[in-house]
Design an enzyme around this catalytic site. Structure first.
Site, PDB file in Angstrom:
ATOM      1  N   ASP A 247       0.852  -1.204   0.081  1.00 23.73           N
ATOM      2  CA  ASP A 247      -0.004  -0.101   0.209  1.00 23.73           C
ATOM      3  C   ASP A 247       1.142   1.138  -0.192  1.00 23.73           C
ATOM      4  O   ASP A 247       1.981   1.318   0.597  1.00 23.73           O
ATOM      5  CB  ASP A 247      -1.050  -0.024   1.314  1.00 23.73           C
ATOM      6  CG  ASP A 247      -1.976   0.846   0.892  1.00 23.73           C
ATOM      7  OD1 ASP A 247      -1.936   2.147   0.622  1.00 23.73           O
ATOM      8  OD2 ASP A 247      -3.028   0.524   1.331  1.00 23.73           O
TER       9      ASP A 247
ATOM     10  N   GLU B  75      11.833 -52.992  11.450  1.00 25.38           N
ATOM     11  CA  GLU B  75      10.743 -52.606  12.161  1.00 25.38           C
ATOM     12  C   GLU B  75      10.420 -51.371  12.451  1.00 25.38           C
ATOM     13  O   GLU B  75       9.903 -51.032  13.401  1.00 25.38           O
ATOM     14  CB  GLU B  75      10.335 -53.670  13.274  1.00 25.38           C
ATOM     15  CG  GLU B  75      11.318 -53.573  14.292  1.00 25.38           C
ATOM     16  CD  GLU B  75      12.508 -54.209  14.183  1.00 25.38           C
ATOM     17  OE1 GLU B  75      13.165 -54.564  15.116  1.00 25.38           O
ATOM     18  OE2 GLU B  75      12.925 -54.472  12.962  1.00 25.38           O
TER      19      GLU B  75
END
Length: 459
Positions: free
Chosen positions: A9, A374
């Site tokens: 702006d 795992e």
């Protein structure tokens, strides 16, 4: 939800006002005073949101939006156009240029923060998809994503849920004129049934249905595995701020006000369909390009090789943006005993089922990998330690509470031990992993079937 916001702006008072509001919500704010500066800073800063005023010297907000949205390096940044009250032409031009939303002056504080949060949810998901594409490129299995936006609208399908016959007809005619087909339905079950059978690019849902609750339907869509990725555009009364706020908070992507303005309808519909096309292209691209070299063949999770590269990218990104990042390392308890007792085939089924339950317990944007044997690892972007602990506990309970069934219909009870760590400001991927591994060791040492987070013994 931290984020970088670029405010554009040329009027100092407007900038200061927005800067104050945003900093109160703990956003990091940057400023540009015209369109030229906005384009430059969009590239340099890579902000999460741009608030773009329309009327500015040198280059207005509409032109700056076009440039930013046509640049592959910045096109993913959401832009909110800020317009004068009732500046309908600016709104439509901004949306046509690629802006994602608009706010009118004077800006309502609640609307501002709600719209930002809504767009940030989508932005962070897109960032994760883009990050995975970068990782694929680094592994040599990625391809350039080329999307011709101009060819993506014609042929798109929209499902319209509206029992106002006149309005539904008007909406259908306008979208048909742009090559978008529209199926009109009036109640919830018909909507869900039709949506499961067809490839829709957008839901348009009225919140003023006589016999159904429009927001409840939105909620069901967002909780539906197959449909949650389809954007939702609601139609709401201008004074009904409560309904609008609830809709945006539950994940509705955009809205139109009664009475529906036809040009704004087309612009917003086009924006949402293009956004979905881009999101789908990203997802399909990395799925297509990821080969067995980065996917674990047993679990279909990412493998160690992919994980090692991707975690470096995520840590770098989190460090540069100030976002949170957490990591979970988990291991199947007494897995050797399972193999010895039931055989390796049963052990493989257990690993596959644990992987499936991990995926059910995390978000689509979290990355799950088989780390070895795992052992598994999950990266949770934009997630604090306390939230990662909750996710870990959810995964742990999902395995403990329900036995795992082998191909021989044998039910095997097993448990998980989990270690959790969170990224520090000056952290490295190696240290993040090391701390999670130490926590996992503590969980094993403490009796297994438990979650241990680093702050439990590193403070």
């Amino acid at each position: 939800m931290t984020a970088k916001i670029l405010v554009v702006d040329d009027i100092v008072f407007n900038v200061k006002l927005l800067e104050t509001k945003l900093k109160q919500e703990y956003y990091e704010v940057f400023v540009a005073n015209n369109g030229v500066e906005a384009v430059k800073k969009a590239k340099e800063l890579n902000p999460d949101i741009i608030l773009m005023d329309v009327m500015m010297p040198e280059m207005d907000g509409i032109e700056a939006t076009k440039i930013i949205k046509n640049d592959p390096n910045t096109m993913h940044i959401p832009i909110i156009i800020v317009t004068a009250l009732n500046a309908q032409e600016d709104k439509v031009n901004g949306l046509s240029a690629g802006a994602d939303d608009f706010l009118t002056k004077p800006i309502n504080d609640h609307a501002l923060i709600t719209r930002i949060k809504s767009l940030l949810r989508l932005k962070f998901m897109m960032d994760e998809l883009r990050a995975r594409h970068v990782t694929s490129n680094q592994l040599g299995v990625g391809e350039e994503i080329i999307i011709d936006e101009s060819n993506k609208i014609e042929g798109a399908k929209v499902i319209l849920v509206d029992d106002d016959v006149a309005q539904a007809k008007k909406i259908k005619e306008k979208l048909n004129s742009a090559g978008i087909s529209v199926d009109i339905v009036t109640e919830e079950q018909e909507t869900l049934s039709l949506a499961e059978k067809n490839n829709y690019g957008l839901f348009i849902i009225s919140t003023q249905l006589i016999d159904s609750d429009g927001l409840r339907l939105c909620s069901h869509i967002k909780n539906h595995d197959k449909l949650r990725g389809i954007p939702i555009l609601i139609i709401v009364e201008e004074a009904d701020e409560k309904t609008l706020t609830k809709g945006l908070e539950m994940g509705v992507n955009d809205y139109l006000l009664y009475p529906v303005e036809s040009n704004e309808l087309l612009a917003r519909t086009t924006t949402q369909i293009k956004r979905k096309n881009y999101q789908d292209a990203l997802r399909e691209n990395y799925i297509h390009n990821l080969s067995l070299s980065v996917i674990d063949q047993l679990t279909n999770l990412y493998n160690r090789r992919y994980f090692d590269i991707h975690i470096k990218n995520l840590v770098t990104n989190a460090a540069s943006t100030g976002k949170s990042l957490s990591l979970i390392m988990l291991d199947i308890d007494h897995f050797k005993n399972i193999n010895d007792t039931y055989g390796h085939q049963a052990g493989d089924v257990i690993i596959q089922e644990v992987a499936r339950r991990i995926l059910l317990g995390v978000r689509p944007t979290d990355l799950s990998a088989r780390y070895g044997g795992e052992e598994f690892v999950v990266i949770l972007p934009d997630t604090k330690l306390e939230d990662a602990i909750k996710v870990s506990e959810r995964i742990r309970q999902s395995v403990e509470m329900y036995p795992l069934t082998t191909v021989d219909s044998l039910e095997i009870k097993c448990t998980l031990s989990l270690g959790v760590s969170a990224l520090n400001s000056d952290d490295s991927p190696e240290n993040l992993l090391k701390r999670a591994d130490q926590c996992l060791y503590k969980a094993k040492e403490g009796g297994r079937n438990r979650v241990v987070a680093e702050e439990a013994f590193f403070t």
